[in-house]
Scaffold this motif. Sequence first.
Motif, PDB file in Angstrom:
ATOM      1  N   ASN A 121       7.606 -55.377   0.392  1.00 40.98           N
ATOM      2  CA  ASN A 121       8.287 -53.929   0.441  1.00 40.98           C
ATOM      3  C   ASN A 121       9.622 -54.255   0.557  1.00 40.98           C
ATOM      4  OD1 ASN A 121       5.948 -52.791  -0.339  1.00 40.98           O
ATOM      5  ND2 ASN A 121       5.925 -51.246   1.118  1.00 40.98           N
ATOM      6  N   LEU A 137      10.118 -46.264  -0.548  1.00 40.00           N
ATOM      7  CA  LEU A 137       9.814 -47.575   0.070  1.00 40.00           C
ATOM      8  C   LEU A 137       9.920 -47.741   1.613  1.00 40.00           C
ATOM      9  CD1 LEU A 137      10.525 -50.213  -2.317  1.00 40.00           C
ATOM     10  CD2 LEU A 137       8.393 -49.920  -1.556  1.00 40.00           C
ATOM     11  N   THR A 175       7.181 -48.409   4.076  1.00 42.31           N
ATOM     12  CA  THR A 175       7.307 -49.907   4.729  1.00 42.31           C
ATOM     13  C   THR A 175       7.201 -49.498   6.417  1.00 42.31           C
ATOM     14  OG1 THR A 175       8.364 -50.580   2.913  1.00 42.31           O
ATOM     15  CG2 THR A 175       8.434 -51.716   4.883  1.00 42.31           C
TER      16      THR A 175
END
Length: 135
Positions: free
Chosen positions: A103, A74, A78
């Motif tokens: 996210n 992530l 992101t």
Amino acid sequence: MKNLVLLGRICFALLFIMSASGHFSAETINNVAAKVPFASVLVPLSGVMELLGALSILLGYKAKWGAWLIVLFLIPVTLTLHQFWTIEDPMAQRMDMVNFMKNIALLGSALLIGYFGSGPMSLDAIVHKKPVLAH
């Protein structure tokens, strides 16, 4: 209450399991290539990380490790793919900001799983169950 932990793990993992397959399509790799070097390697690798982490969390087996795979997935996704602050079109900026914040929320959830683990209804709980000693 222990059913809620299982339900939470299922809901959380389902998002990543369903999206992981997209990381192996030429369309996704080509779209990401404009923002990420070595997309032909990194995008499928991120799909593997996403799938393994999500399955680990779903099954509750080594869920802390699985959560850290999701965290490692992530953070770069992101920060590189949802740079809403660079978008001029207000509607596109808003959509990317929503994805960025989604996210961030998922990152928070993964951090919680990384700390607390998978809970009572999991393979981890079965594996680490302490035997009852007979007196």
